[in-house]
Write a protein that holds these residues in place. Structure first.
Motif, PDB file in Angstrom:
ATOM      1  N   LEU A  27       0.826  -1.204   0.000  1.00  0.00           N
ATOM      2  CA  LEU A  27       0.000   0.000   0.000  1.00  0.00           C
ATOM      3  C   LEU A  27       0.861   1.255   0.000  1.00  0.00           C
ATOM      4  CD1 LEU A  27      -2.732  -1.106   2.561  1.00  0.00           C
ATOM      5  CD2 LEU A  27      -2.954  -0.959   0.065  1.00  0.00           C
ATOM      6  N   ARG A  28       1.975   1.222   0.679  1.00  0.00           N
ATOM      7  CA  ARG A  28       2.881   2.377   0.670  1.00  0.00           C
ATOM      8  C   ARG A  28       3.351   2.670  -0.755  1.00  0.00           C
ATOM      9  NH1 ARG A  28       7.810   3.715   4.770  1.00  0.00           N
ATOM     10  NH2 ARG A  28       8.630   5.521   3.643  1.00  0.00           N
ATOM     11  N   GLY A  29       3.648   1.626  -1.507  1.00  0.00           N
ATOM     12  CA  GLY A  29       4.084   1.824  -2.885  1.00  0.00           C
ATOM     13  C   GLY A  29       2.992   2.354  -3.793  1.00  0.00           C
ATOM     14  N   ARG A  30       1.734   2.043  -3.485  1.00  0.00           N
ATOM     15  CA  ARG A  30       0.615   2.486  -4.324  1.00  0.00           C
ATOM     16  C   ARG A  30       0.077   3.864  -3.952  1.00  0.00           C
ATOM     17  NH1 ARG A  30      -3.683  -2.366  -5.480  1.00  0.00           N
ATOM     18  NH2 ARG A  30      -2.462  -4.127  -4.696  1.00  0.00           N
ATOM     19  N   ALA A  31       0.382   4.325  -2.747  1.00  0.00           N
ATOM     20  CA  ALA A  31      -0.188   5.573  -2.251  1.00  0.00           C
ATOM     21  C   ALA A  31       0.578   6.764  -2.818  1.00  0.00           C
ATOM     22  CB  ALA A  31      -0.157   5.593  -0.726  1.00  0.00           C
ATOM     23  N   VAL A  32       0.119   7.240  -3.949  1.00  0.00           N
ATOM     24  CA  VAL A  32       0.751   8.374  -4.630  1.00  0.00           C
ATOM     25  C   VAL A  32      -0.263   9.506  -4.717  1.00  0.00           C
ATOM     26  CG1 VAL A  32       2.289   6.884  -5.949  1.00  0.00           C
ATOM     27  CG2 VAL A  32       0.054   7.507  -6.908  1.00  0.00           C
ATOM     28  N   ALA A  33       0.213  10.665  -5.156  1.00  0.00           N
ATOM     29  CA  ALA A  33      -0.697  11.788  -5.337  1.00  0.00           C
ATOM     30  C   ALA A  33      -1.831  11.380  -6.272  1.00  0.00           C
ATOM     31  CB  ALA A  33       0.056  12.990  -5.908  1.00  0.00           C
ATOM     32  N   GLY A  34      -3.059  11.669  -5.872  1.00  0.00           N
ATOM     33  CA  GLY A  34      -4.237  11.297  -6.646  1.00  0.00           C
ATOM     34  C   GLY A  34      -4.926  10.042  -6.150  1.00  0.00           C
ATOM     35  N   SER A 115       4.212   5.397   8.893  1.00  0.00           N
ATOM     36  CA  SER A 115       3.959   6.778   8.487  1.00  0.00           C
ATOM     37  C   SER A 115       4.982   7.177   7.436  1.00  0.00           C
ATOM     38  CB  SER A 115       4.060   7.738   9.684  1.00  0.00           C
ATOM     39  OG  SER A 115       3.027   7.518  10.613  1.00  0.00           O
ATOM     40  N   PHE A 116       4.531   7.909   6.428  1.00  0.00           N
ATOM     41  CA  PHE A 116       5.425   8.346   5.356  1.00  0.00           C
ATOM     42  C   PHE A 116       4.802   9.538   4.657  1.00  0.00           C
ATOM     43  CE2 PHE A 116       2.560   5.132   3.792  1.00  0.00           C
ATOM     44  CZ  PHE A 116       2.125   5.603   2.563  1.00  0.00           C
ATOM     45  N   VAL A 117       5.623  10.248   3.911  1.00  0.00           N
ATOM     46  CA  VAL A 117       5.166  11.421   3.169  1.00  0.00           C
ATOM     47  C   VAL A 117       4.918  11.028   1.718  1.00  0.00           C
ATOM     48  CG1 VAL A 117       5.812  13.724   2.339  1.00  0.00           C
ATOM     49  CG2 VAL A 117       6.258  13.059   4.718  1.00  0.00           C
ATOM     50  N   VAL A 118       3.741  11.326   1.227  1.00  0.00           N
ATOM     51  CA  VAL A 118       3.380  11.022  -0.156  1.00  0.00           C
ATOM     52  C   VAL A 118       4.281  11.834  -1.085  1.00  0.00           C
ATOM     53  CG1 VAL A 118       1.532  11.141  -1.884  1.00  0.00           C
ATOM     54  CG2 VAL A 118       0.999  10.516   0.497  1.00  0.00           C
ATOM     55  N   GLY A 119       4.887  11.162  -2.045  1.00  0.00           N
ATOM     56  CA  GLY A 119       5.821  11.821  -2.934  1.00  0.00           C
ATOM     57  C   GLY A 119       7.267  11.624  -2.508  1.00  0.00           C
ATOM     58  N   GLY A 120       7.466  11.179  -1.267  1.00  0.00           N
ATOM     59  CA  GLY A 120       8.797  10.765  -0.834  1.00  0.00           C
ATOM     60  C   GLY A 120       9.766  11.858  -0.484  1.00  0.00           C
ATOM     61  N   SER A 121       9.308  13.114  -0.341  1.00  0.00           N
ATOM     62  CA  SER A 121      10.222  14.215  -0.009  1.00  0.00           C
ATOM     63  C   SER A 121       9.730  14.935   1.235  1.00  0.00           C
ATOM     64  CB  SER A 121      10.334  15.200  -1.186  1.00  0.00           C
ATOM     65  OG  SER A 121      10.850  14.563  -2.332  1.00  0.00           O
ATOM     66  N   PRO A 122       9.942  14.356   2.412  1.00  0.00           N
ATOM     67  CA  PRO A 122       9.440  14.986   3.638  1.00  0.00           C
ATOM     68  C   PRO A 122      10.193  16.256   3.987  1.00  0.00           C
ATOM     69  CG  PRO A 122      10.781  13.079   4.171  1.00  0.00           C
ATOM     70  CD  PRO A 122      10.616  13.082   2.676  1.00  0.00           C
ATOM     71  N   SER A 123       9.478  17.193   4.576  1.00  0.00           N
ATOM     72  CA  SER A 123      10.126  18.369   5.135  1.00  0.00           C
ATOM     73  C   SER A 123      10.961  17.944   6.330  1.00  0.00           C
ATOM     74  CB  SER A 123       9.071  19.372   5.585  1.00  0.00           C
ATOM     75  OG  SER A 123       8.359  18.856   6.695  1.00  0.00           O
ATOM     76  N   PRO A 124      11.901  18.781   6.786  1.00  0.00           N
ATOM     77  CA  PRO A 124      12.663  18.430   7.984  1.00  0.00           C
ATOM     78  C   PRO A 124      11.762  18.162   9.191  1.00  0.00           C
ATOM     79  CG  PRO A 124      13.732  20.243   6.849  1.00  0.00           C
ATOM     80  CD  PRO A 124      12.413  20.026   6.161  1.00  0.00           C
ATOM     81  N   GLN A 125      10.666  18.913   9.313  1.00  0.00           N
ATOM     82  CA  GLN A 125       9.761  18.731  10.442  1.00  0.00           C
ATOM     83  C   GLN A 125       9.045  17.374  10.351  1.00  0.00           C
ATOM     84  OE1 GLN A 125       9.848  21.430   8.412  1.00  0.00           O
ATOM     85  NE2 GLN A 125      10.709  22.973   9.817  1.00  0.00           N
ATOM     86  N   ASP A 126       8.580  17.017   9.155  1.00  0.00           N
ATOM     87  CA  ASP A 126       7.904  15.731   8.991  1.00  0.00           C
ATOM     88  C   ASP A 126       8.884  14.576   9.203  1.00  0.00           C
ATOM     89  OD1 ASP A 126       5.524  16.985   8.457  1.00  0.00           O
ATOM     90  OD2 ASP A 126       5.587  16.642   6.291  1.00  0.00           O
ATOM     91  N   ALA A 127      10.086  14.722   8.658  1.00  0.00           N
ATOM     92  CA  ALA A 127      11.098  13.678   8.835  1.00  0.00           C
ATOM     93  C   ALA A 127      11.408  13.475  10.314  1.00  0.00           C
ATOM     94  CB  ALA A 127      12.368  14.037   8.061  1.00  0.00           C
ATOM     95  N   ALA A 128      11.464  14.564  11.073  1.00  0.00           N
ATOM     96  CA  ALA A 128      11.755  14.463  12.508  1.00  0.00           C
ATOM     97  C   ALA A 128      10.622  13.759  13.249  1.00  0.00           C
ATOM     98  CB  ALA A 128      11.987  15.849  13.093  1.00  0.00           C
ATOM     99  N   LEU A 129       9.383  14.068  12.893  1.00  0.00           N
ATOM    100  CA  LEU A 129       8.229  13.409  13.515  1.00  0.00           C
ATOM    101  C   LEU A 129       8.283  11.899  13.305  1.00  0.00           C
ATOM    102  CD1 LEU A 129       5.170  15.636  12.532  1.00  0.00           C
ATOM    103  CD2 LEU A 129       5.731  14.951  14.860  1.00  0.00           C
ATOM    104  N   ILE A 130       8.436  11.505  12.055  1.00  0.00           N
ATOM    105  CA  ILE A 130       8.456  10.082  11.721  1.00  0.00           C
ATOM    106  C   ILE A 130       9.638   9.394  12.393  1.00  0.00           C
ATOM    107  CG2 ILE A 130       8.671   8.409   9.839  1.00  0.00           C
ATOM    108  CD1 ILE A 130       7.273  10.568   8.040  1.00  0.00           C
ATOM    109  N   ASP A 131      10.801  10.037  12.319  1.00  0.00           N
ATOM    110  CA  ASP A 131      12.007   9.456  12.911  1.00  0.00           C
ATOM    111  C   ASP A 131      11.853   9.260  14.417  1.00  0.00           C
ATOM    112  OD1 ASP A 131      14.955   8.765  12.780  1.00  0.00           O
ATOM    113  OD2 ASP A 131      15.011  10.476  14.156  1.00  0.00           O
ATOM    114  N   ALA A 132      11.216  10.207  15.096  1.00  0.00           N
ATOM    115  CA  ALA A 132      11.043  10.083  16.541  1.00  0.00           C
ATOM    116  C   ALA A 132      10.200   8.860  16.887  1.00  0.00           C
ATOM    117  CB  ALA A 132      10.397  11.348  17.104  1.00  0.00           C
TER     118      ALA A 132
END
Length: 260
Positions: A27-34, A115-132
């Protein structure tokens, strides 16, 4: 009641855990914009039924929800962190998506979230949330094992989250799994070491650190299920089902090598 599984039941749990992990990675691989959240739910349903498994969510009707849930997966987007009820909403590039899935196969449940960011380019804030949340999950797993206390696990999770600068909400956390999805013991995401239930081989636990960017307060959507940050800030959630073994602790919901 705390359920202790036999070695044969733990082996069945390994198969359930592999299924849950592989569905989430698919599902992570299929979850793209749209992609529509209802499409994700439909794909989850197809994979669960094709595997001969049973959804733990469709008929789930706990006191805290407006049940039954009626869907096969939780889809929580951006400021939604837990129990996201799938609905007609198309994902956008940059959305922070959490997928939470629990199924039963051959009578044993496994539960996991990513948890992941759609499009694969998380902001530093999103990356920190997920990493924590991922580091807190790793710390909680490392603290588990035969003879460890439940408080050791909760303490490891909580100290990792607070050290990363996040406040910890203890309304919802991890839990035992086995023949059903939500069992004792409750595993709070904060606690005191050396306290609580002593872990035994055959115990399955779903550990699930989650955080919100700037608050520890939740609000509930009108759908009666979706839990959001009270401030509208971004959120993240990570979860594994683990088995306490004679030798230590085993992650049951780790993706197979072909899935990454």
């Amino acid at each position: 009641m705390i359920e202790i599984l036999s070695p044969a039941e733990v082996e069945r749990g390994r198969r359930t855990g592999a299924l849950v992990a592989d569905i989430l990675q698919d599902l992570r691989g299929r979850a793209v914009a749209g992609t529509d959240l209802l499409e994700i739910d439909r794909w989850a349903r197809e994979m669960i039924l094709d595997a001969g498994a049973v959804s733990c969510y469709v008929d789930y009707a706990p006191s805290f929800g407006r049940g039954p849930f009626g869907h096969y997966i939780c889809t929580s987007v951006n400021d939604a962190v837990l129990h996201g009820l799938p609905h007609a909403r198309r994902l956008l590039d940059g959305d922070l998506l959490s997928l939470d899935l629990a199924v039963s196969l051959n009578g044993v449940v496994a539960d996991s979230a990513i948890s992941f960011v759609v499009g694969g380019s998380p902001s530093p804030q999103d990356a920190a949330l997920i990493d924590a949340t991922e580091r807190a999950l790793t710390a909680g797993i490392a603290a588990a094992g035969p003879g460890a206390y439940l408080g050791d696990v909760s303490h490891a999770i909580g100290t990792t989250l607070t050290a990363a600068g996040y406040r910890v909400n203890t309304q919802f956390g991890g839990h035992g799994v086995g023949s059903t999805m939500h069992q004792d013991p409750h595993v709070a995401n904060s606690g005191r070491p050396g306290r609580g239930y002593r872990l035994r081989p055959g115990l399955l636990l779903a550990l699930e650190p989650w955080v919100m960017a700037d608050t520890d307060r939740l609000v509930t959507d009108d759908d009666g299920w979706t839990l959001r940050s009270a401030t509208g800030g971004r959120t993240a959630h990570s979860e594994h089902t683990v088995a306490i073994t004679e030798d230590g602790v085993e992650i049951l919901t780790r993706p197979s090598p072909r899935r990454g």
